[in-house]
Every structure is written in C-alpha cells, then in structure tokens.
Motif scaffolding. Structure first.
Motif, PDB file in Angstrom:
ATOM      1  N   VAL A  10       0.875  -1.196   0.023  1.00 54.27           N
ATOM      2  CA  VAL A  10       0.130   0.149  -0.147  1.00 54.27           C
ATOM      3  C   VAL A  10       0.719   1.324   0.083  1.00 54.27           C
ATOM      4  CG1 VAL A  10      -1.878   1.270   1.467  1.00 54.27           C
ATOM      5  CG2 VAL A  10      -2.200  -1.175   1.084  1.00 54.27           C
ATOM      6  N   ASN A  11       1.955   1.171   0.846  1.00 57.72           N
ATOM      7  CA  ASN A  11       2.558   2.511   0.728  1.00 57.72           C
ATOM      8  C   ASN A  11       3.492   2.694  -0.660  1.00 57.72           C
ATOM      9  OD1 ASN A  11       2.323   2.912   3.472  1.00 57.72           O
ATOM     10  ND2 ASN A  11       4.262   1.827   4.368  1.00 57.72           N
ATOM     11  N   ASN A  12       3.921   1.458  -1.316  1.00 58.86           N
ATOM     12  CA  ASN A  12       4.295   1.884  -2.658  1.00 58.86           C
ATOM     13  C   ASN A  12       3.442   2.332  -3.643  1.00 58.86           C
ATOM     14  OD1 ASN A  12       6.884   0.761  -1.936  1.00 58.86           O
ATOM     15  ND2 ASN A  12       6.548  -1.376  -2.576  1.00 58.86           N
ATOM     16  N   LYS A  13       2.072   2.107  -3.501  1.00 57.37           N
ATOM     17  CA  LYS A  13       0.965   2.438  -4.297  1.00 57.37           C
ATOM     18  C   LYS A  13       0.892   3.987  -4.121  1.00 57.37           C
ATOM     19  CE  LYS A  13      -2.175   2.547  -7.271  1.00 57.37           C
ATOM     20  NZ  LYS A  13      -2.205   3.191  -8.463  1.00 57.37           N
ATOM     21  N   ALA A  14       0.691   4.262  -2.675  1.00 56.77           N
ATOM     22  CA  ALA A  14       0.673   5.736  -2.372  1.00 56.77           C
ATOM     23  C   ALA A  14       1.871   6.671  -2.773  1.00 56.77           C
ATOM     24  CB  ALA A  14       0.440   5.885  -0.915  1.00 56.77           C
ATOM     25  N   THR A  15       2.848   6.026  -2.693  1.00 56.32           N
ATOM     26  CA  THR A  15       4.232   6.646  -2.940  1.00 56.32           C
ATOM     27  C   THR A  15       4.319   7.012  -4.494  1.00 56.32           C
ATOM     28  OG1 THR A  15       5.289   5.691  -1.215  1.00 56.32           O
ATOM     29  CG2 THR A  15       6.628   6.790  -2.903  1.00 56.32           C
ATOM     30  N   GLU A  16       3.893   6.058  -5.400  1.00 56.01           N
ATOM     31  CA  GLU A  16       3.833   6.236  -6.623  1.00 56.01           C
ATOM     32  C   GLU A  16       2.898   7.406  -6.950  1.00 56.01           C
ATOM     33  OE1 GLU A  16       3.002   2.526  -8.775  1.00 56.01           O
ATOM     34  OE2 GLU A  16       4.799   1.532  -7.670  1.00 56.01           O
TER      35      GLU A  16
END
Length: 90
Positions: free
Chosen positions: A2-8
């Motif tokens: 989820v953090n990767n998606k939010a960061t992207e």
C-alpha cells in the motif's frame, strides 16, 4: 504494498503539478484570454483609407432593387390578366 502505491500516486501527482506549472500562462496586463493585437493605430489607418469608394456599387444595388420591385409589380399584373382570361364569363 500500500505504501508503494501511495508513494507512486504522490510521485505522479507531483509530476503532474510540475507539468502544469511549466505550461502555465501568466496574466498580462491589458490582455484577455485571447490576444488582441489589433492596435488603435491600425484601426485609425484602416478608417482613413480613401482608395475605396463603394458609392457606385451602392447605386447599382439600389437600381437593381428598384428594377426588382418593378418586375414584381409587372408579374402580379400579368398574373391578374391571365387569371381574368382563364375565368369563364358568367
């Protein structure tokens, strides 16, 4: 994950904001949304042109309008005469 998606998503948004900033058009004093570069000097120059005289054209148009009116009257008179000839006598 989820953090990767939010960061992207944040990264994409930052890039979109930067793209918008680069294509931003600053307001110029005296201008509207479209450019109006037709100056007062050009307008005055055009208004002062003396090499164009449409009086003859206007006279021809008036003469044609008069002739058209006359022909319409002639046509109506001929229609009335034809109608009178076609109507059997009582």
């Amino acid at each position: 994950m989820v953090n990767n998606k939010a960061t992207e998503d944040i990264s994409t948004l930052k890039q979109d904001v930067e793209t918008l900033k680069e294509s931003k058009v600053d307001k110029v004093e005296g201008k509207q949304l479209s450019t109006e570069d037709y100056t007062t000097a050009e307008k005055s120059k055009l208004a002062g042109l003396s090499n164009y005289n449409d009086n003859e054209v206007r006279e021809l148009i008036s003469a044609l309008n008069l002739r058209l009116t006359t022909l319409e009257g002639d046509y109506e008179a001929l229609e009335a005469r034809v109608a009178a000839l076609e109507t059997p006598a009582a």
